[in-house]
Write a protein that holds these residues in place. Structure first.
Motif, PDB file in Angstrom:
ATOM      1  N   ASN B  46       0.846  -1.201   0.000  1.00  0.00           N
ATOM      2  CA  ASN B  46       0.000   0.000   0.000  1.00  0.00           C
ATOM      3  C   ASN B  46       0.882   1.253   0.000  1.00  0.00           C
ATOM      4  O   ASN B  46       0.437   2.313  -0.432  1.00  0.00           O
ATOM      5  CB  ASN B  46      -0.958   0.001   1.201  1.00  0.00           C
ATOM      6  N   LEU B  47       2.134   1.102   0.422  1.00  0.00           N
ATOM      7  CA  LEU B  47       3.066   2.246   0.428  1.00  0.00           C
ATOM      8  C   LEU B  47       3.901   2.287  -0.861  1.00  0.00           C
ATOM      9  O   LEU B  47       4.816   3.089  -0.984  1.00  0.00           O
ATOM     10  CB  LEU B  47       3.975   2.183   1.665  1.00  0.00           C
ATOM     11  N   ARG B 266      -9.814  -2.315   9.725  1.00  0.00           N
ATOM     12  CA  ARG B 266      -9.821  -1.360  10.834  1.00  0.00           C
ATOM     13  C   ARG B 266      -8.658  -1.648  11.808  1.00  0.00           C
ATOM     14  O   ARG B 266      -8.041  -0.733  12.347  1.00  0.00           O
ATOM     15  CB  ARG B 266     -11.165  -1.425  11.555  1.00  0.00           C
ATOM     16  N   TRP B 269      -5.536  -0.233  10.276  1.00  0.00           N
ATOM     17  CA  TRP B 269      -5.534   1.233  10.380  1.00  0.00           C
ATOM     18  C   TRP B 269      -5.192   1.652  11.807  1.00  0.00           C
ATOM     19  O   TRP B 269      -4.345   2.512  12.025  1.00  0.00           O
ATOM     20  CB  TRP B 269      -6.913   1.807  10.013  1.00  0.00           C
ATOM     21  N   ARG B 271      -3.963  -0.105  14.496  1.00  0.00           N
ATOM     22  CA  ARG B 271      -2.790  -0.606  15.186  1.00  0.00           C
ATOM     23  C   ARG B 271      -1.508  -0.325  14.436  1.00  0.00           C
ATOM     24  O   ARG B 271      -0.447  -0.184  15.038  1.00  0.00           O
ATOM     25  CB  ARG B 271      -2.938  -2.111  15.432  1.00  0.00           C
ATOM     26  N   MET B 272      -1.559  -0.276  13.108  1.00  0.00           N
ATOM     27  CA  MET B 272      -0.338  -0.088  12.328  1.00  0.00           C
ATOM     28  C   MET B 272      -0.255   1.302  11.721  1.00  0.00           C
ATOM     29  O   MET B 272       0.787   1.683  11.203  1.00  0.00           O
ATOM     30  CB  MET B 272      -0.241  -1.166  11.252  1.00  0.00           C
ATOM     31  N   LYS B 273      -1.357   2.052  11.760  1.00  0.00           N
ATOM     32  CA  LYS B 273      -1.375   3.441  11.273  1.00  0.00           C
ATOM     33  C   LYS B 273      -1.051   3.541   9.796  1.00  0.00           C
ATOM     34  O   LYS B 273      -0.395   4.488   9.344  1.00  0.00           O
ATOM     35  CB  LYS B 273      -0.398   4.317  12.076  1.00  0.00           C
ATOM     36  N   ILE B 274      -1.462   2.532   9.054  1.00  0.00           N
ATOM     37  CA  ILE B 274      -1.328   2.605   7.608  1.00  0.00           C
ATOM     38  C   ILE B 274      -2.698   2.403   6.975  1.00  0.00           C
ATOM     39  O   ILE B 274      -3.575   1.764   7.553  1.00  0.00           O
ATOM     40  CB  ILE B 274      -0.324   1.572   7.046  1.00  0.00           C
ATOM     41  N   ILE B 275      -2.858   2.974   5.780  1.00  0.00           N
ATOM     42  CA  ILE B 275      -4.139   2.919   5.091  1.00  0.00           C
ATOM     43  C   ILE B 275      -4.139   1.749   4.127  1.00  0.00           C
ATOM     44  O   ILE B 275      -3.323   1.686   3.206  1.00  0.00           O
ATOM     45  CB  ILE B 275      -4.397   4.252   4.360  1.00  0.00           C
ATOM     46  N   GLY B 306      -3.661   0.451  -0.984  1.00  0.00           N
ATOM     47  CA  GLY B 306      -4.278   1.380  -0.042  1.00  0.00           C
ATOM     48  C   GLY B 306      -5.144   2.436  -0.708  1.00  0.00           C
ATOM     49  O   GLY B 306      -5.290   3.533  -0.172  1.00  0.00           O
ATOM     50  N   ASN B 307      -5.711   2.095  -1.860  1.00  0.00           N
ATOM     51  CA  ASN B 307      -6.515   3.093  -2.581  1.00  0.00           C
ATOM     52  C   ASN B 307      -8.002   2.931  -2.291  1.00  0.00           C
ATOM     53  O   ASN B 307      -8.605   1.927  -2.644  1.00  0.00           O
ATOM     54  CB  ASN B 307      -6.255   2.962  -4.088  1.00  0.00           C
ATOM     55  N   LEU B 308      -8.566   3.927  -1.654  1.00  0.00           N
ATOM     56  CA  LEU B 308     -10.008   3.934  -1.415  1.00  0.00           C
ATOM     57  C   LEU B 308     -10.457   5.352  -1.157  1.00  0.00           C
ATOM     58  O   LEU B 308      -9.638   6.258  -0.993  1.00  0.00           O
ATOM     59  CB  LEU B 308     -10.381   3.003  -0.257  1.00  0.00           C
ATOM     60  N   ASP B 309     -11.773   5.544  -1.172  1.00  0.00           N
ATOM     61  CA  ASP B 309     -12.350   6.869  -0.991  1.00  0.00           C
ATOM     62  C   ASP B 309     -12.320   7.236   0.490  1.00  0.00           C
ATOM     63  O   ASP B 309     -13.026   6.631   1.293  1.00  0.00           O
ATOM     64  CB  ASP B 309     -13.787   6.850  -1.529  1.00  0.00           C
ATOM     65  N   LEU B 310     -11.521   8.227   0.839  1.00  0.00           N
ATOM     66  CA  LEU B 310     -11.368   8.593   2.256  1.00  0.00           C
ATOM     67  C   LEU B 310     -12.593   9.319   2.815  1.00  0.00           C
ATOM     68  O   LEU B 310     -12.667   9.575   4.005  1.00  0.00           O
ATOM     69  CB  LEU B 310     -10.121   9.459   2.445  1.00  0.00           C
TER      70      LEU B 310
END
Lengths: 319, 319
Positions: B46-47, B266, B269, B271-275, B306-310
């Motif tokens: 995702n990064l 979730r 998001w 626990r690891m702070k990544i999207i 990690g691509n989605l509508d925020l």
């Protein structure tokens, strides 16, 4: 002049916390570089344990204690990331962490501290109540008080993030960190000036909590009165140690409006796919408002943390 | 048997894309380890550039083309991450990328493809229209068609993520990747079996789009009919190359319910702070539903994107 930690303290801290903390990645984004007109290197402390750089300082402070001292535990007052960080570091050492929190602090934060094994004492939401309650806890337990930022071992621990960044990217022109109480900024400045004497050291502060900018201008600590900003991790004002270090080593502190903070935060989420809290987006926000720095300029940014309520995002507040 | 790429193709791909792709970090979370009863190592695609592993394959395919072939550009049909990845890789090489997208595809995705310089041709939202439109574009431009997954160079490129993970964590007991068309799963399986012959290679698939599970059981490709899942990156069915590789190398594919996918997403998001997008959370979701694997088990997980509508997060849908 106040005695302040040096690069050797930061190196010792780095060795001490290495087995326990994450070595966080340094990420880049061409899209954000283009927007800023700089080459940015993000040191991702939002990906640190407990989701914030605070674990570095807390871990260094807890692991530095002598056996007898440690046995009585540690104590602090905090409703934020320092509380969680201290609780986790204490749990790793097998000692108690006593956390004084205002009774008004969100349940989600109390739960997080308790989740790391912290022993919570609630107090009235005033500075006086907080200090009195902490004194009482320390008197009863013999715990060592670990101040969230005005503490040499905390400052040395926070400096290890910049140390890692500067070891990895060796030709930065500047480095920028957010400023709240000034622990991260102080550690960053000490590390940067020792490893790269010619580097520009910048800070970034919410415009609505700009005590550091005003304190540097006045040459004395001017605490914030009723600070107002979405960056709720940066409401605190400088104290004697952090003011002394920042006065000596930081070239300039840039303000960031709340609007720019939300924009920077969304940019980091969308383009870098990492979760950053408003306070962690303040340095990028300040660079966005400061304007482009020239294509060639290589700037290191410390992203401080990623703890926020995922059910209420800033760009959804008005919906 | 279909001719399939080998580890040497993956190593060549790795060398080819190294100057252009991110070497993504491998992250860990003690909290998630405790929940799963395994020691997990997350390879964070995702990064990656364009926010997904797809850039690896697209970059390898584009950079592998001969000069004359490349000059006419590349083409594909995709409304997802492959379209953006191919557009960016083509821009890096300075050649056109023709992207056929259904006219019903979200404006946000069309904008993203255009943002990377892709030349979009819209078509009716049917398989037939998509294929005919693509044929027409290829006939008119002479562009090389780069299939999103049933392509040796795409598969070899996707395998570089597992190659990096296995070079970094050398004693994994198992590795798990999400399965859509099977490009990432195939590359992962080839890399894993070459570097660590005893490793268990697992796949994970949304229960509502479980064509790979059914195809492996039947011993022939059984395409999904009207797949339904929140993991919209995994709706595609296997094709001949990916079916052959997965049949040979993948020990088992685990299903994940949409409920577990949202829970896993979730968890990552928070626990690891990544999207991570829903599709990227499918392997963790499958492990959560599969149950604990024993404390000692070290499992590598490929987080695909990690691509989605925020503005519309899955846990807010019902609000």
């Amino acid at each position: 002049m106040t005695n302040i930690p040096g690069i050797s303290d930061i190196r010792e801290a780095a060795a001490r916390i290495a087995p326990l903390a994450h070595r966080t990645p340094v990420l880049t984004s061409l899209a954000i570089n283009e927007i800023c007109g700089m080459q940015l290197f993000f040191k991702c402390e939002n990906l640190q344990k407990v989701g914030a750089f605070k674990f570095r300082g807390a871990c260094n402070a807890v692991m530095s204690l002598g056996e007898a001292e440690a046995a009585a535990g540690v104590a602090t007052h905090s409703s934020g990331n320092h509380a969680q960080a201290l609780a986790l570091a204490a749990r790793m050492r097998g000692i108690p962490a006593h956390i004084v929190m205002p009774e008004t602090s969100p349940k989600i934060k109390q739960k997080a501290v308790a989740g790391y094994g912290g022993r919570i004492t609630l107090c009235k939401p005033t500075l006086q109540a907080r200090e009195e309650t902490l004194e009482q806890v320390v008197a009863e337990t013999g715990a060592t008080f670990i101040h969230p930022f005005n503490n040499d071992r905390i400052i040395a621990g926070q400096g290890t993030a910049a140390l890692e960044l500067l070891e990895e990217i060796t030709d930065l022109d500047a480095i920028i960190a957010p400023v709240g109480g000034g622990g991260l900024m102080s550690g960053t400045a000490i590390a940067a000036k020792a490893l790269a004497p010619d580097i520009s050291v910048w800070g970034a502060e919410p415009a609505g909590a700009d005590d550091a900018i005003r304190s540097l201008a006045a040459g004395r600590i001017i605490p914030s009165q009723n600070p107002r900003t979405i960056a709720d991790g940066l409401l605190t004002s400088l104290a004697d140690k952090t003011f002394a270090i920042i006065s000596r080593h930081v070239e300039r502190i840039y303000p960031a409006s709340d609007e720019a903070i939300v924009r920077a935060m969304r940019l980091i989420w969308e383009r870098m796919k990492i979760i950053v809290e408003p306070s962690g987006a303040v340095p990028l926000a300040a660079l966005l408002e400061k304007g482009p720095g020239g294509k060639a300029q290589k700037v290191g940014i410390i992203i401080s943390g990623g703890n926020l309520d995922l059910d209420r995002l800033p760009w959804q507040e008005s919906q």
